[in-house]
Design an enzyme around this catalytic site. Structure first.
Site, PDB file in Angstrom:
ATOM      1  N   ASP A 489       0.875  -1.170   0.000  1.00 25.76           N
ATOM      2  CA  ASP A 489       0.000   0.000   0.000  1.00 25.76           C
ATOM      3  C   ASP A 489       0.918   1.227   0.000  1.00 25.76           C
ATOM      4  OD1 ASP A 489      -2.277   1.605   0.298  1.00 25.76           O
ATOM      5  OD2 ASP A 489      -2.023   1.641   2.471  1.00 25.76           O
ATOM      6  N   ASP A 810      -1.595  -1.018   5.992  1.00 25.88           N
ATOM      7  CA  ASP A 810      -1.774  -0.471   7.339  1.00 25.88           C
ATOM      8  C   ASP A 810      -2.937  -1.106   8.087  1.00 25.88           C
ATOM      9  OD1 ASP A 810      -3.901   0.570   6.005  1.00 25.88           O
ATOM     10  OD2 ASP A 810      -3.280   2.662   6.126  1.00 25.88           O
ATOM     11  N   ASP A 814      -6.998  -2.336   3.871  1.00 17.45           N
ATOM     12  CA  ASP A 814      -6.315  -3.441   3.187  1.00 17.45           C
ATOM     13  C   ASP A 814      -6.669  -4.817   3.740  1.00 17.45           C
ATOM     14  OD1 ASP A 814      -4.881  -1.421   1.820  1.00 17.45           O
ATOM     15  OD2 ASP A 814      -3.478  -1.274   3.471  1.00 17.45           O
TER      16      ASP A 814
END
Length: 1167
Positions: A489, A810, A814
């Site tokens: 990410d 994080d 996600d």
């Protein structure tokens, strides 16, 4: 139908069973028949000894059958149950879980009658059939003709929830209690005796005890007792560790606080453990109250600020709002609408009640409806993950079985040879012959195998836990060593959470970026100051760092009564009336505000999203935001619209679509998101260690491409897939729009060789429509503007083409992708990684951060109590180091069992949780994964070679009368245990190597290595024994005679020990993955000690030692000759091993061939 396909995440299939009558079980009547035959036929016709041998054989077979019913669920089904085709006659079922969800179990099938209907006159009785598996209930559905998970009210419409009035009658309460049970975490707490019994029933433990018995019968009493004591010691330490883990988990309970619950038309006081799904309750935080939320619940009225650290590890408090204002027909989605849900186990920091709701809470709390209770809550799910992943963990368990079968094949040949030769001699004792054959077959199944494989994984788990990385699914550790693509990410992972406000492009007189708020239009500043989700918690402003940076940048303040105002008194305050929180699927947020008695709608969001909602689009709109995103900045479009006169209650009830349409553009807010200091270096190391890299982000494509180029994800010219203007076709465009390539799905593979490809979330729909997902996604380096569901799709696609995936994020948006990846790592912004002895240098800044974030331990507190300028004495330093070492030893256990994972350490987001504000844990996990893989591989090779050599010694040489003495066998066992211990604790190297470890045991490298080394061992062994035989008197040594020291025995023992040590030294896989022999000090010292031992016993320096070991003196020159031959054997094996490692290096998986096969399969399916 005898079986039902459930196809869930936990249960794959269910088989129906009926318990046999006790007398007709296959472990009862056949043996009753055999015992009867023995009593009436064998006893009268045979002598006493022979009849006892037959009885012993039947008894052993009976015990084996009984043991197999405990070891194998399938065997237990065969022996004690019969399959049934109808569900009514069944009284049990065999549950086959999904992959990596545990082992098969037989569970009882329950039948009960429930009453449906509001009144007794209209009620009807319904038969309910269900079973409980791993704290989850599965109900038989007549419509679906299979078992389904017990439904909870979690997918209803918002209108349904808003009309909820709880359980209206006592009958409904009773039905709900019968259906869902109490809101508690109940599981049996075993004691030491019960756990020890379970451990002692393990197949390998029983096998070990059986082997000990065989050795004892062959007069190896001391060796047998030593082995047995070691076994019980290791099993007892394992049980103690498991008991500690289970005791810690049992302390986690549902908070039994007293709550106001709306039941039977009135508010009543109930304990949190009595809550039921469907209950309407009042919840909030009283003064100084530190209670947790007792269940998952949906907020109907009011708002709350919640600390969810115990579930997600996210330290930033989350703002939860009610569902008021959502579409009545819209259905609840737990993933999408989590900002409306209070999760069980979290803590409410503060709450704001809604007094306008039709159900008035009597204690001033927020009104919520309970969705899930017990083990079905988010906290319960995490508890289940931790509870049921505490079983013994190993690497490559399927390959272990196949490898043992490979060894057993050789053992059966050796045992057959002994049996054939023994039967040719009529004077041989049949009892001794059977004992010899049994010893040969059992010798090739290493009793220490499960322990060694457990140590390989658990050593890595302990090393990761030291680094602040916690794992709830230990089977994923070996996957980390096989990873070939790492996905990241962007925001909060590769880049910092701390945003820097750069300014606003307002399109007024100055088209450039303006950072001075006094030169910006008044309305632009007001949108920036009020359109946010910041809140006050205990007099501290908390929320998104970007929104904090904006307030600071324009020099405004935000007060606890939801007003934004300039620090200098030169403007009006902006009062927030209603907020519509940011939603990832909408890519925007909005607020309704009041400025000087006038109402406005303020909106901010992604430029391309706001673009569609503007009344008038400025001419430079697209060009301006692209200019800044190309530079890696984060750009938000700001817009507003005036609202007509209305009351505050009307403003709060405005529909979100009304608030966010017909907007007037007022500027672009530009933020700089600095890349974390170590992101580029970590990704460069991953790239250099044979890993592909990809970025998966919700940010804009141009920003993503810029950041990707800074951190080595992109190294070639980039191309972004975008829709062609006024056309349904798509095209590849470079970030600066100077290079354009027409889109063709068949040319993507060739295009990826010369360019790095990027696609946005809007392109996914086209890929789905054209069926090109499998064809395009594996070649893309940057995925931008993707929703959480699309992140999940990317990972499943990469897995389907044979890639071993790692996802690092994080842990908020996600979650789906982290769960789908082979290795999912949730980063929690707790602290930078602590430095271990391998990387001892750490900056003073890091130390300062660590001291702030960690509570002082005993060592720190004791040092703080001393005068500040005084240096610790050497004795005090030693005492503190010793104390720290003892604490670490107490925490780590013996290495056989995985370290305990606490609820605060684990995240429900992913299997791995790293409490670091850095992506460096990625390197740690891959490093430990590779170390586990190579350690497992070397253990299999060492065990294999040792077992093949043992089989040869016990067969061919046994027939020649060569035996080991009791003390000799004991010393050999101690040597093996020590060497296994020192090689299993080898530390991985700090730098990842470009070389990849071999992912599987069954490969050409392993087989050729085993066969080549075994051949050299045999030559050395046979040559040495033949040399010794020349000096032996011409006398016949009886194979079944007791052990008597002689020259052949002495030489064979020395040679066996030399082969054993050489096997460890040659097959130890050090660099480039683990420490080399020169760096692994315990292993190096063990090798030197072994070498010294060989020199001493061959030179006969200490005669008393050789007498104690039952070794006879060697003829002159033979000791030197043995050492020289041993050196030659070692050199040959070492050279052969090095040649094979050079000839068969580990390679990147050939995923492109698998992708083509997957594409062909999809085309066949579609046709």
């Amino acid at each position: 139908m005898p079986e039902f396909h459930v196809g869930g995440k936990v249960v794959e299939r269910v088989d129906l069973l009926k318990k046999r009558h006790h007398a007709w079980r296959l472990d009862v009547w056949p043996f009753a028949f055999l015992y009867t035959i023995w009593l009436f036929l064998a006893v009268p016709s045979l002598d006493f000894t022979d009849s006892l041998i037959i009885l012993g054989g039947i008894a052993v077979l009976h015990i084996i059958v009984l043991l197999f019913t405990a070891w194998s669920v399938d065997f237990k089904c065969l022996v004690q149950f019969s399959k049934v085709s109808e569900i009514r006659p069944a009284d049990a079922c065999k549950v086959i879980p999904a992959k990596f969800s545990g082992s098969k179990e037989i569970v009882p099938l329950h039948f009960r009658t429930t009453v449906l209907g509001p009144t007794t006159s209209s009620s009807r009785n319904v038969d309910e059939i269900y079973f409980d598996f791993r704290k989850q209930r599965y109900i038989f559905s007549d419509q679906k003709e299979t078992f389904c998970k017990l439904p909870y009210p979690t997918k209803e419409s918002f209108g349904y929830y808003l009309k909820s009035t709880g359980h209206g009658t006592d009958a409904k309460v009773n039905n709900a209690t019968d259906k869902w049970g109490r809101n508690v975490f109940e599981y049996p707490q075993p004691n030491f005796q019960k756990l020890m019994k379970e451990q002692c029933m393990e197949p390998f433990f029983v096998f070990q005890v059986f082997c000990v018995g065989l050795w004892c019968l062959d007069q190896y009493v001391f060796y047998s007792l030593f082995t047995l004591l070691m076994l019980f010691f290791f099993e007892a330490t394992m049980v103690k560790s498991r008991l500690k883990s289970l005791t810690a988990l049992s302390r986690v309970k549902v908070d039994n606080q007293i709550l106001m619950v709306y039941r039977c038309g009135k508010w009543v006081k109930l304990s949190g453990t009595d809550l039921l799904p469907g209950d309407v309750i009042s919840i909030g935080r009283a003064n100084g109250d530190d209670k947790t939320v007792p269940a998952d619940m949906l907020l109907l009225a009011g708002s709350a600020i919640v600390n969810e650290a115990i579930l997600t590890g996210e330290s930033t408090p989350q703002w939860k709002t009610s569902v008021t204002g959502r579409g009545i027909e819209e259905r609840l989605s737990s993933k999408r609408d989590k900002n409306h849900i209070l999760f069980g186990g979290t803590k409410i920091l503060q709450h704001t009640p809604d007094k306008s709701f039709h159900l008035k809470s009597p204690d001033g709390g927020c009104v919520a409806v309970v969705l899930r209770t017990g083990f079905e809550t988010s906290q319960g799910k995490l508890m289940r993950t931790i509870l049921f992943s505490s079983e013994r963990v190993t690497a490559n368990s399927r390959e272990s079985g196949l490898f043992i079968l490979f060894l057993v094949f050789f053992a059966i040949i050796a045992a057959g040879y002994v049996l054939k030769k023994g039967l040719e001699d009529p004077t041989r004792s049949k009892y001794k012959l059977i004992l010899s054959c049994s010893l040969i077959i059992t010798s090739v199944i290493p009793p220490e195998l499960p322990m060694e494989l457990s140590i390989a994984v658990n050593t890595s788990l302990i090393a990761l836990a030291r680094r602040g990385i916690f794992c709830t699914e230990p089977f994923r550790i070996p996957f980390a060593g096989k990873v070939d693509i790492c996905c990241f990410d962007k925001t909060g992972t590769l880049t910092s959470d701390d945003m820097e406000y750069c300014g606003v492009v307002a399109f007024t007189s100055n088209p450039d970026l303006e950072s001075d708020a006094n030169k910006l239009p008044r309305r632009t500043v007001e949108v920036l100051s009020a359109c946010h989700s910041l809140v006050f918690v205990e007099n501290k402003l908390v929320g998104d760092p970007l929104e904090k940076a904006a307030l600071k940048g324009i020099d405004w303040i935000y007060t606890s009564d939801e007003k934004a105002m300039p620090k200098r008194s030169n403007g009006y305050a902006v009062q927030i009336v209603q907020r519509h929180q940011f939603a990832s699927h909408l890519k925007r947020m909005a607020v309704v505000v009041r400025v000087q008695e006038e109402f406005y709608a303020f909106v901010k969001g992604a430029p391309e999203t706001i673009q569609e909602r503007l009344v008038e689009l400025p001419s430079q709109y697209v060009e301006t935001y692209k200019k800044h995103t190309r530079q890696g900045s984060r750009v938000l479009a700001l817009a507003y619209k005036p609202l007509h006169d209305m009351t505050i209650s009307e403003a709060r009830s405005l529909d979100r679509d009304v608030v966010e349409s017909g907007l007037i553009f007022t500027g672009f807010a530009v933020f700089n998101c600095p890349i974390r200091p170590d992101s580029a270096s970590v990704l460069k190391e991953l790239l250099g260690s044979s890993h592909d890299l990809a970025m998966i982000t919700g940010d804009q494509a141009l920003t993503a491409c810029h950041v990707a180029s800074q951190v080595h994800i992109i190294s070639k010219p980039a191309l972004i897939l975008v829709p062609a203007v006024n056309d349904e076709n798509y095209k590849w465009v470079s970030p600066d729009e100077t290079d354009t390539v027409p889109y063709s799905e068949n040319q993507v593979e060739a295009l990826s060789d010369s360019h790095d490809l990027c696609i946005g979330g809007d392109s996914f729909e086209m890929l789905h429509r054209t069926g090109s997902v499998l064809q395009i996604i594996p070649y893309v380096k940057v995925f931008a503007r993707v929703a959480p569901e699309q992140k999940e799709l990317i990972l499943t696609t990469l897995k389907s083409v044979g890639r071993m995936t790692l996802m690092c994020g994080d842990g908020t948006n996600d979650v789906g992708a982290l769960k789908q990846a082979h290795v999912g790592i949730a980063l929690l912004n707790a602290m930078p990684p602590t430095q271990t002895g391998d990387a001892a240098s750490s900056s003073s800044n890091n130390k300062a951060i660590k001291q702030k974030s960690n509570p002082p331990n005993a060592a720190e507190s004791s040092s703080k109590s001393m005068p500040p300028n005084r240096h610790l004495s050497a004795a005090e330093n030693r005492r503190l180091r010793l104390k720290k070492m003892m604490e670490e030893m107490n925490e780590e256990g013996d290495g056989r069992s995985a370290p305990i994972v606490k609820l605060g350490d684990a995240s429900m987001a992913s299997p791995f949780t790293a409490k670091h504000a850095s992506i460096s844990p990625t390197l740690d996990i891959i490093r430990q994964g590779r170390s586990t893989l190579v350690t497992t591989l070397q253990m299999f090779k060492i065990l294999g070679l040792n077992c093949l050599a043992t089989a040869y010694v016990l067969s061919v040489m046994y027939l020649d009368g060569v035996k080991l003495g009791d003390m000799q066998a004991t010393i050999s066992g101690i040597f093996t245990a020590i060497f296994f211990l020192v090689i299993s604790h080898a530390r991985p190297l700090q730098t990842l190597s470009p070389d990849r470890p071999h992912p599987n045991i069954f490969c050409a490298y392993v087989f050729l290595s085993l066969l080549g080394q075994f051949a050299m061992h045999l030559v050395f062994l046979i040559s040495s024994v033949n040399e010794a035989a020349k000096h032996m008197p011409e006398e016949c040594i009886e194979p079944d005679s007791d052990f008597h020291p002689n020259l052949v025995n002495t030489v064979s023992y020395m040679v066996n020990m030399m082969i054993q040590v050489a096997t460890f030294a040659v097959n130890y896989i050090g660099r480039p993955f683990n420490q080399g022999i020169s760096e692994n000090r315990p292993f190096r010292y063990a090798l030197f000690a072994a070498l010294a031992f060989f020199v001493v016993i061959t030179s006969d320096v200490f005669r008393d030692l050789n007498d104690w070991l039952k070794l006879v003196p060697l003829p002159d020159g033979m000791g030197v000759k043995l050492l020289l031959w041993a050196a030659l054997m070692f050199s040959g094996c070492y050279g052969w091993e090095k040649l094979l490692r050079w000839s068969f290096p580990g390679k990147m998986p050939a995923w492109r061939q698998r992708q083509k096969r997957a594409l062909a399969a999809v085309k066949v399916k579609m046709s």
